[in-house]
Design a protein around this motif. Sequence first.
Motif, PDB file in Angstrom:
ATOM      1  N   PHE A   1       0.954  -1.236  -0.015  1.00 20.25           N
ATOM      2  CA  PHE A   1       0.087  -0.003   0.017  1.00 20.25           C
ATOM      3  C   PHE A   1       0.966   1.233  -0.012  1.00 20.25           C
ATOM      4  CE2 PHE A   1      -2.394   3.442   1.741  1.00 20.25           C
ATOM      5  CZ  PHE A   1      -3.737   3.386   1.176  1.00 20.25           C
ATOM      6  N   CYS A   2       1.739   1.328   0.778  1.00 21.12           N
ATOM      7  CA  CYS A   2       2.696   2.506   0.978  1.00 21.12           C
ATOM      8  C   CYS A   2       3.435   2.720  -0.483  1.00 21.12           C
ATOM      9  CB  CYS A   2       3.941   2.048   2.248  1.00 21.12           C
ATOM     10  SG  CYS A   2       3.065   2.307   3.687  1.00 21.12           S
ATOM     11  N   HIS A   3       3.813   1.577  -1.095  1.00 23.52           N
ATOM     12  CA  HIS A   3       4.391   1.835  -2.215  1.00 23.52           C
ATOM     13  C   HIS A   3       3.596   2.209  -3.251  1.00 23.52           C
ATOM     14  CE1 HIS A   3       7.139   0.888  -5.684  1.00 23.52           C
ATOM     15  NE2 HIS A   3       6.377   0.258  -6.247  1.00 23.52           N
ATOM     16  N   ARG A   4       2.499   1.971  -3.478  1.00 23.79           N
ATOM     17  CA  ARG A   4       1.439   2.374  -4.401  1.00 23.79           C
ATOM     18  C   ARG A   4       0.996   3.773  -3.960  1.00 23.79           C
ATOM     19  NH1 ARG A   4      -2.819  -2.466  -6.015  1.00 23.79           N
ATOM     20  NH2 ARG A   4      -1.281  -4.208  -5.622  1.00 23.79           N
ATOM     21  N   GLU A   5       0.922   4.075  -2.805  1.00 22.31           N
ATOM     22  CA  GLU A   5       0.531   5.588  -2.523  1.00 22.31           C
ATOM     23  C   GLU A   5       1.610   6.657  -2.454  1.00 22.31           C
ATOM     24  OE1 GLU A   5      -2.573   6.870  -2.041  1.00 22.31           O
ATOM     25  OE2 GLU A   5      -3.231   5.002  -2.854  1.00 22.31           O
ATOM     26  N   GLY A   6       3.091   6.025  -2.611  1.00 20.64           N
ATOM     27  CA  GLY A   6       3.920   7.071  -2.313  1.00 20.64           C
ATOM     28  C   GLY A   6       4.433   7.239  -1.060  1.00 20.64           C
ATOM     29  N   LEU A   7       3.988   6.474  -0.173  1.00 20.78           N
ATOM     30  CA  LEU A   7       4.319   6.614   1.477  1.00 20.78           C
ATOM     31  C   LEU A   7       5.672   6.190   1.687  1.00 20.78           C
ATOM     32  CD1 LEU A   7       0.916   6.091   3.062  1.00 20.78           C
ATOM     33  CD2 LEU A   7       1.963   8.178   2.600  1.00 20.78           C
ATOM     34  N   SER A   8       6.415   6.726   2.520  1.00 20.87           N
ATOM     35  CA  SER A   8       7.657   6.117   2.881  1.00 20.87           C
ATOM     36  C   SER A   8       7.463   5.103   3.945  1.00 20.87           C
ATOM     37  CB  SER A   8       8.871   7.034   3.304  1.00 20.87           C
ATOM     38  OG  SER A   8       9.146   8.087   1.920  1.00 20.87           O
ATOM     39  N   ALA A   9       8.023   4.102   4.189  1.00 23.36           N
ATOM     40  CA  ALA A   9       7.934   3.001   4.977  1.00 23.36           C
ATOM     41  C   ALA A   9       9.147   2.945   5.988  1.00 23.36           C
ATOM     42  CB  ALA A   9       7.366   1.669   4.914  1.00 23.36           C
ATOM     43  N   PHE A  10       9.228   3.225   7.263  1.00 24.43           N
ATOM     44  CA  PHE A  10      10.191   2.987   7.959  1.00 24.43           C
ATOM     45  C   PHE A  10      10.085   1.813   9.119  1.00 24.43           C
ATOM     46  CE2 PHE A  10      10.163   7.454   6.677  1.00 24.43           C
ATOM     47  CZ  PHE A  10      11.692   7.894   6.370  1.00 24.43           C
ATOM     48  N   ALA A  11      10.986   1.145   9.162  1.00 23.41           N
ATOM     49  CA  ALA A  11      11.280  -0.204   9.635  1.00 23.41           C
ATOM     50  C   ALA A  11      11.713  -0.113  11.155  1.00 23.41           C
ATOM     51  CB  ALA A  11      11.924  -1.201   8.945  1.00 23.41           C
TER      52      ALA A  11
END
Length: 366
Positions: free
Chosen positions: A279-289
Motif C-alpha cells: 500500500f505504501c509503495h502504491r501511495e508514495g508513502l515512505s515506510a520506516f522499519a
Amino acid sequence: MATSSGTWAYRDRFGDRFGRTYFRRFGPGVVSSVGLGTYLGDPTDAVDDRYREALVTGLEAGVNLVDTASNYRCGRSERVVGAALREASVDRDRVVVASKAGFVPFDGDRPENPGRYVRERFVDTGIITPADLARGSHCLAPEFLDQMLDRSLEALGVDSIDCYYVHNPETQLGERDREAVYEQLGAAFEALERRRAGGDIGGYGVATWEAFRVPPDHDAFLDLREVVARAEGAADAVGLDDHGLRAVQLPFNVRMADGFTRKNHDADGEDGPVSALSFCHREGLSAFAAASLGQGDLTNAGSIPESVESQLAGDSQAQRALNFARSAPAVTAALVGCSRVEHVRESVAAGTFDPLGASAFDSVFE
C-alpha cells in the motif's frame, strides 16, 4: 529543516562509502537507509552520555536520519538528540529529524505516582480532559499534540521537525470504536497540517506497533486507505492543495514480516487487499522499519533462518538482519538502536553492503 540541497550535499559527502541505494528519496531530498533510534535505555545521565556520543558518531559517519519521541526515556531522548545535532560537524539542513507524540511524557525520570503526575501536569492544567485519555497515558486531542510539538521543538532545540508522527493511535481502540479513532486521526492531522503550513514540521506520519500489520478483524487494526482519506480531508479543511502525510512506521524484520506478507489493506479498486508495504509503495508513502533487529534478538546466532541468512550480505548477524529490513519494498530506512558507539559503527557498516534485489527478496517468502 532538512532541505534538498542539504541532504544531497550530505549524500555527496558520504555516498561513495556505501552500497547501492543506501541513500533514498524522502521529503525534499534524500535520507540514509539506516536510521538511528533512541527508544531503549534507562532515563539516566550515563545513558544520555552514551547516546550523545553514539549519535554524533553516526551523524559524522553517514547516517542522516534520527528517530525519537517526546516520551522516549522520559523525555531525555529528544534532549540528547538536540545535543548531538549541536555537537556533530554536520549542518542541521543535512539531517532528517523525526519525533512523535501520543503518549503522555514524563519529564526526565519516572514519577513515583504516574497517574497523579498525568492528572496534575496535563488534566488539571486543561491540556487534556479525562475523556481524551486511553489507558491513562495516551491522547490524540489536537490541543495535546500542539503542546507536544512545541515541547519537542524546544527539547530538540530546532526550528522545525522534518517528520512528526502520531504515535500508536491503535492505543485509542481500547476506549472507543474504530470510526471514532479515524475521526480522532482526522482532527489530529488537521492540527498537524496547520503546523506544516506554519513551517513547524515538514510533514507527518503514523507510527504504529500493531495497527497496520494485524488482520482486519483484530482489535488493533486500522486501515491505511482510511488513514490516507483522513489526511486528504485534513488538508482540504486547512485549504492546502495536498496532504502532508509522508510516512508510516511499523515493526519489520525477518521474524516480524507481516507488513509485507499479510494482505490486509483496502487497495481501492485493485484486485483484493494488499499488504501495508505494498500500500505504501502504491501511495508514495515512505515506510520506516522499526525493530529491525528485533530489539537485539536478531543479533544472536541462529535467530535468522539459514535459508534467509545465506542470501543476505554483511559481516555480522546484526548487519545481515538490518540488510533484510532495508531490502523490503517501500522501506525507506531501517531504524536501529544507537545507545553505544560500537553498535552504531556496526550498523553504519551494514550500508556498505547491497540490499537484496526485489526478486531475491520475494524469493525469501516462496
